[in-house]
Design a protein around this motif. Structure first.
Motif, PDB file in Angstrom:
ATOM      1  N   PRO A  75       0.783  -1.095  -0.502  1.00  0.00           N
ATOM      2  CA  PRO A  75      -0.058  -0.302  -0.184  1.00  0.00           C
ATOM      3  C   PRO A  75       0.562   1.778   0.096  1.00  0.00           C
ATOM      4  O   PRO A  75       1.990   1.668   0.595  1.00  0.00           O
ATOM      5  N   VAL A  76       0.252   2.613  -0.416  1.00  0.00           N
ATOM      6  CA  VAL A  76       0.884   3.399  -0.572  1.00  0.00           C
ATOM      7  C   VAL A  76       0.447   4.766   0.173  1.00  0.00           C
ATOM      8  O   VAL A  76       0.725   5.326   1.194  1.00  0.00           O
ATOM      9  N   ILE A  77      -1.006   4.350   0.382  1.00  0.00           N
ATOM     10  CA  ILE A  77      -1.977   5.606   0.714  1.00  0.00           C
ATOM     11  C   ILE A  77      -2.919   4.967   1.118  1.00  0.00           C
ATOM     12  O   ILE A  77      -3.167   4.206   0.976  1.00  0.00           O
ATOM     13  N   ASP A  78      -3.520   4.668   2.200  1.00  0.00           N
ATOM     14  CA  ASP A  78      -4.461   3.541   3.384  1.00  0.00           C
ATOM     15  C   ASP A  78      -5.714   4.851   3.988  1.00  0.00           C
ATOM     16  O   ASP A  78      -5.379   6.184   3.561  1.00  0.00           O
ATOM     17  N   ASP A 133       2.377  14.747  -7.463  1.00  0.00           N
ATOM     18  CA  ASP A 133       3.473  14.886  -6.973  1.00  0.00           C
ATOM     19  C   ASP A 133       3.311  13.320  -6.923  1.00  0.00           C
ATOM     20  O   ASP A 133       4.270  12.952  -5.997  1.00  0.00           O
ATOM     21  N   LEU A 134       2.284  11.717  -6.510  1.00  0.00           N
ATOM     22  CA  LEU A 134       2.589  10.817  -6.531  1.00  0.00           C
ATOM     23  C   LEU A 134       3.655   9.846  -7.695  1.00  0.00           C
ATOM     24  O   LEU A 134       3.852   9.172  -7.140  1.00  0.00           O
ATOM     25  N   VAL A 135       2.929  10.923  -8.408  1.00  0.00           N
ATOM     26  CA  VAL A 135       3.852  10.822  -9.985  1.00  0.00           C
ATOM     27  C   VAL A 135       5.768  11.043  -9.511  1.00  0.00           C
ATOM     28  O   VAL A 135       6.150   9.872  -9.735  1.00  0.00           O
ATOM     29  N   GLN A 136       5.782  12.363  -9.357  1.00  0.00           N
ATOM     30  CA  GLN A 136       7.373  13.237  -8.873  1.00  0.00           C
ATOM     31  C   GLN A 136       7.523  12.612  -7.984  1.00  0.00           C
ATOM     32  O   GLN A 136       9.158  11.529  -8.292  1.00  0.00           O
ATOM     33  N   LYS A 137       7.376  11.194  -7.086  1.00  0.00           N
ATOM     34  CA  LYS A 137       7.492  11.180  -6.041  1.00  0.00           C
ATOM     35  C   LYS A 137       8.215   9.778  -6.129  1.00  0.00           C
ATOM     36  O   LYS A 137       8.551   9.053  -5.326  1.00  0.00           O
ATOM     37  N   TYR A 196       5.713   7.561  -6.272  1.00  0.00           N
ATOM     38  CA  TYR A 196       4.749   6.634  -5.542  1.00  0.00           C
ATOM     39  C   TYR A 196       4.006   5.012  -6.162  1.00  0.00           C
ATOM     40  O   TYR A 196       3.557   4.583  -6.682  1.00  0.00           O
ATOM     41  N   VAL A 197       3.465   6.446  -7.326  1.00  0.00           N
ATOM     42  CA  VAL A 197       2.439   5.827  -9.151  1.00  0.00           C
ATOM     43  C   VAL A 197       3.968   6.007  -9.926  1.00  0.00           C
ATOM     44  O   VAL A 197       4.101   6.455 -10.273  1.00  0.00           O
ATOM     45  N   PRO A 198       4.592   4.190 -10.464  1.00  0.00           N
ATOM     46  CA  PRO A 198       5.470   4.256 -11.489  1.00  0.00           C
ATOM     47  C   PRO A 198       5.201   5.187 -12.783  1.00  0.00           C
ATOM     48  O   PRO A 198       3.685   4.279 -13.373  1.00  0.00           O
ATOM     49  N   GLU A 199       5.588   5.063 -13.294  1.00  0.00           N
ATOM     50  CA  GLU A 199       5.147   6.125 -15.077  1.00  0.00           C
ATOM     51  C   GLU A 199       5.540   4.646 -15.914  1.00  0.00           C
ATOM     52  O   GLU A 199       5.341   4.767 -16.941  1.00  0.00           O
ATOM     53  N   LYS A 200       6.559   3.727 -15.319  1.00  0.00           N
ATOM     54  CA  LYS A 200       6.760   2.846 -15.934  1.00  0.00           C
ATOM     55  C   LYS A 200       5.881   1.570 -16.906  1.00  0.00           C
ATOM     56  O   LYS A 200       6.386   0.713 -17.208  1.00  0.00           O
TER      57      LYS A 200
END
Length: 530
Positions: A90-93, A468-472, A474-478
């Motif tokens: 999990p990333v955010i609960d 922000d989740l993408v930049q950090k 947490y949500v992978p772009e690949k």
């Protein structure tokens, strides 16, 4: 909190052992009705989970989450599941207001032993629903003073088609209903106690009753209405001083646990905005009571039970059955509470509630209704016992009702399962077939994906997404991104409630590539760059 599942199992076993010793001459028939009831509530041929988004699926998904990570220390009273990420990582609960932790904690322990399957949740509810017939039968005997009512209560409990269907769902109400009737059962020896020379009532009975009453309030906050029992014992003139002290200590302890340790009243705070005011109101009662009564008095759903309750209440009034009057007041309290509470955001915006949607609330206190309904046999005995072959007539009527219940239960489960497949789970099941193993799904039905999909499926709730989740990272772009678009996202009320989610959905729909579509959903392949 980690000890809760073990405590619940001990309470279940102890209740069954205590009730089993109290069954009378109809023990064989009651066991037979238990087998019939078990066959009716088992989800064979088709599975109906409950259809209500979130409530029907959150307990299984949250229990699955707890089986992987253990219980949350920061939110000890509320269910938790990921809103961004997978069940494994999990990333955010997210916490779910109003959904207490006890049932999913119990499920999490079972999942650690047996592995995960939505069917396990249904089987647990079906099993406890069947076992509830034992304490229910004993309570009926004490309530009406006739062993015949034990069998009649078990029959009424098993002869309500819609409730049979609900007992095989994944809601928390079927699980809760066992502990509701169990707490009533253990109230009986406390009520019957008379001071006879012993300095205090046996501690083991008092402690067991207290733990059971505390546990039932931890399963559903609605069950706090059962605190009226120790309140009644505390002011009852016939109660010995020892019982009054025990009742006051018990009530104060439960209040301290909920208000002090678990902050249960705080679970109402998130509902204030959604309900457009305080979630309990007389206006809600005016709108919901007719709907609630429509569900209860629909003969295809509850058969003859409401009419039997009416006859039994005549006995309560004429014969002054105090214990039955107490149960009637508890039922009235449950009905008032459920009808005064708003149902959903859509309800607060003017949409009507459906009678079928109220059935799960009825399930929670349905054993009490079955006990009350069994009193009708006293009325019928008074009126028709002089008739010859009355036993044969009643036996024939019971056989006809069994045949009707079996047919109607299968029919209702099939109809509601088809509706659930069409509007809730069907789209998710189809989309899961199109997703690669490393997919990321943007959706507003993340809890259903966690309920039905693999534990490593990465989902993103539209309301929780930000760049922000993408930049950090947490949500992978690949990884490949997909968007599950629901038809209801284009509605005005949906846009009013979640404007940012609708804006994101419109962006994804505009720039996405259609991969698959169904009756009310579309699956898009989307680019992380847009």
């Amino acid at each position: 909190m980690a000890a809760l599942p073990l405590i619940l199992i001990v309470l279940i076993v102890a209740t069954l052992l205590w009730a089993g010793r109290k069954l009378g001459r109809y023990k064989t028939y009651i066991v037979g009705l238990m087998l019939i009831h078990g066959a009716l509530v088992l989800p064979f041929r088709c599975s109906f989970y409950g259809m209500e988004n979130e409530d029907a699926y959150v307990y299984g998904a949250s229990g699955r989450y707890y089986s992987l990570h253990g219980l949350s220390e920061t939110t000890p009273s509320l269910t938790v599941a990921p809103t961004v990420g997978s069940l494994k990582k999990p990333v955010i609960d997210q916490t779910y207001s109003g959904h207490l932790i006890t049932f999913p904690a119990f499920l999490g322990t079972i999942f650690q032993i047996l592995g995960y399957s939505p069917t396990i949740v249904q089987l647990i509810n079906a099993l406890l629903s069947t076992l509830a017939i034992l304490p229910l039968s004993v309570v009926a005997h004490y309530c009406w003073g006739s062993r015949t009512t034990s069998l009649t209560a078990a029959a009424f409990f098993s002869l309500s088609p819609a409730i049979n269907v609900m007992h095989g769902t994944t809601f928390s109400e079927p699980f809760s209903s066992f502990f509701v009737i169990a707490s009533i059962l253990m109230t009986i020896p406390v009520l019957r106690y008379r001071k006879t020379g012993q300095s205090f009532y046996p501690w083991k009975t008092i402690v067991f009753w207290g733990i059971l009453l505390c546990a039932v309030t931890l399963i559903k906050r609605d069950n706090l209405i059962l605190l009226s029992i120790p309140a009644f014992l505390a002011v009852r003139k016939k109660s010995p001083t020892s019982i009054r002290i025990a009742a006051i200590v018990l009530g104060a302890t439960i209040i301290l646990i909920h208000w002090g340790l678990l902050a249960t009243p705080g679970t109402i705070s998130p509902e204030l905005e959604e309900a457009q005011g305080f979630p309990f109101s007389f206006n809600n009662f005016q709108r919901l009571l007719p709907t609630f009564l429509m569900g209860i008095f629909d003969w295809k759903w509850t058969a003859l039970l409401p009419y039997a309750v009416f006859l039994a209440l005549m006995i309560v009034v004429r014969k002054r059955r105090r214990f039955a009057a107490m149960l009637a007041l508890l039922v009235t309290g449950f009905v008032l509470m459920y009808c005064c509470h708003y149902r959903s955001y859509w309800f607060s915006q003017g949409e009507d509630a459906h009678a079928a949607g109220m059935l799960r609330y009825l399930t929670n206190f349905f054993p009490l209704l079955a006990v009350l309904a069994s009193g009708c046999i006293c009325f019928l005995h008074y009126r028709f016992l002089h008739l010859r072959r009355s036993t044969l007539v009643f036996g024939g009527a019971l056989t006809v009702m069994l045949v009707f219940t079996f047919w109607m239960t299968l029919r209702l489960r099939s109809e509601w399962a088809q509706l659930e497949e069409r509007f809730q789970t069907g789209g998710v099941k189809q989309i899961l077939k199109h997703l690669p193993d490393n997919a990321i799904v943007f959706t507003d039905q993340g809890i259903i994906y966690q309920f039905l999909g693999p534990a490593d499926l990465f989902t993103v709730n539209l309301n929780s997404f930000s760049r922000d989740l993408v930049q950090k990272g947490y949500v992978p772009e690949k990884r490949p991104w997909f968007f599950h678009c629901q038809q209801e996202m284009h509605g005005a009320l949906y846009a009013k409630r979640w404007p940012s989610a609708v804006a994101l959905a419109n962006q994804f729909s505009k720039n996405g590539l259609v991969v698959a579509r169904g009756n009310n959903w579309i699956l898009y392949r989307i680019s992380p760059k847009k």
